[in-house]
Enzyme design. Sequence first.
Site, mmCIF file in Angstrom:
data_model
loop_
_atom_site.group_PDB
_atom_site.id
_atom_site.type_symbol
_atom_site.label_atom_id
_atom_site.label_comp_id
_atom_site.label_asym_id
_atom_site.label_seq_id
_atom_site.Cartn_x
_atom_site.Cartn_y
_atom_site.Cartn_z
ATOM 1 N N LYS A 116 0.759 -1.213 0.021
ATOM 2 C CA LYS A 116 -0.033 -0.056 0.188
ATOM 3 C C LYS A 116 0.850 1.121 0.129
ATOM 4 C CE LYS A 116 -4.566 0.673 -0.010
ATOM 5 N NZ LYS A 116 -5.454 -0.156 -0.821
ATOM 6 N N THR A 200 -14.131 -3.045 -8.491
ATOM 7 C CA THR A 200 -14.332 -2.935 -6.932
ATOM 8 C C THR A 200 -15.800 -3.060 -6.483
ATOM 9 O OG1 THR A 200 -12.309 -2.104 -6.566
ATOM 10 C CG2 THR A 200 -13.742 -2.189 -4.660
ATOM 11 N N ASN A 231 -16.116 5.524 -6.952
ATOM 12 C CA ASN A 231 -16.329 4.466 -7.915
ATOM 13 C C ASN A 231 -16.964 3.271 -7.331
ATOM 14 O OD1 ASN A 231 -15.238 6.150 -9.944
ATOM 15 N ND2 ASN A 231 -13.228 5.079 -9.894
ATOM 16 N N SER A 359 -7.445 -5.948 -11.449
ATOM 17 C CA SER A 359 -6.054 -5.356 -11.521
ATOM 18 C C SER A 359 -5.255 -6.392 -11.898
ATOM 19 C CB SER A 359 -5.579 -4.786 -10.332
ATOM 20 O OG SER A 359 -5.911 -3.387 -10.087
#
Length: 426
Positions: A116, A200, A231, A359
Site C-alpha cells: 500500500k 471493486t 467509484n 487489476s
Amino acid sequence: MHKQDAQESACRTALSLFDMTVQMFHSAADYLSLEPGIRKILTHCHREFVVNFPVVMDDGSIEVFTGYRVHHNTSRGPAKGGLRYHPHVSLDDVRALAMLMTLKCAVVKIPYGGAKGGVTCEPGKLSKRELQALTRRYASEISLLIGPDEDIPAPDVGTNAQVMAWIMDTYSMHQGFSVPGVITGKPVEIGGSIGREEATGRGVFITIEEAAKVRGIELEKARVVIQGMGNVGATVAKLMIQRGATVVAISKSQGGVYNAEGLNLDQVLEYVAENKSLAGYPGGEAVTNQELLELECDILVPAALENQITRENADKIKAQIVAEGANGPTTPKGDQILNQKGILVIPDILCNAGGVTVSYFEWVQSRDAYFWSIGEVNARLKEIMTASFKEVYQIAGRYGVDMRKAAYILAIDRVKSAYELRGIYP
C-alpha cells in the site's frame, strides 16, 4: 464511568488500524494453530519506505509532501496495492492496508503479496499541474520499489486512472521504454483493462448477491443504503438498481441524502457533478454519514473510509447484510456487536477484492499485450468472487465462526502454505 468502561475506552482510543488488523489476525490464526515464527513474520511489514519531497506550486512557492510505500509480504507473488491521496494518510494506516492486501489477494487466490502507499495531501485543492508534479515526483521516489515483477500500484482513495497514467509514464521514462505492467487501473487507451474502473463495486455487488441467497433476501425487494459515492459506492448503487433493488440513501464525505421511496441515481450523480456535494439536493432528506448508517434497510454498504461502524453505533445498525466496500470500515468491537445481532458481515478482504482481481487481469493483459472483452472480464470476475464467497462461507460453517474470521483463516492458511513450501532464506 466504571473503571472497566474507562479501560475499554482508553484501549479503544489507543488501537490503531494496524493494531486492529493484527488483533483479528491473531484471533483467526488461533484456529490454525499457527506457529509463533510465522505469526511474527506476518504481523510485521517487510519493507517500509517514507519520503519527504518538494513540489513547486502554481504560485511559485515550494511545498514539501510526505509519501509512503509499504510492502507487507511477498511470499505469494509481487507486491500489489493501491495509492491513496488523502489528508489523513499515515504510516500506520498504510501498514494496515498493506497487510489487508496480503490477506485479500490470498482470499481470492490472486498470486500477489500485499502493499500500500500514498501521499498526505488534499488532492481536491491541487491544480491539475500541481497534482501531476506531485505524482511524478512521488513516482520517481518510489521507483526504487515498484516494477512489473516487484510491486504494481493501483488507484485508491483520491487517485484515479489519470494519476496511474502519470506514474506509468514517469517509470517508463526512467526505463527508456514503455512499461504498462508497472501499474494497473490506468486508462484503456494505454493498456488498461476494460471493466477495471467499476471492478471493486461490481465485486461488492457479486458478494451481496451471494449473501442475499444464503439469507433468503430477494434483491428486487431489498432496500439499500450506501455510504460513499466514489467509484465503489456509485457502481454498487447502479448495479443494485439495475437488479431491481431500491437505494434509499447515499452519501459523500460531507453528508448524504435519504428518500424512503428510493433515489433517482442519475439525478443524484448529475447534481453532484454540478454542485460537488449532496448539500441541498431536492430529491430527499439530508442526513449525516452517521445517521445514514443507522437507517432502516436490508443491505448496508459502507464504501467510504475506515472505522465507520464502532462500539458506539453498531447496536443501532438495522441492516441484515453489511457489505464492506471500504477497507476497515468496522472496528473489532463494532464487528462483535454486529455478529451478536445476527447481521451477516461480508468482510472487506472478500467483499471489495474485485478491484485487485481485475487489476490482476489487467497486469496479465499488459504483459501478454493481448486484451480481453468486457464480457470475459466480468465473467471471470464473477467466477472468482462467487467461488471465494462460497469458500469463506463454508469455512465459517466448518469452524463455527463469522465471515470475517473465516476469510482470515482461509487467507492465513494460504500464506502459511507458501512459506512452508518456499522456506525461509537462507
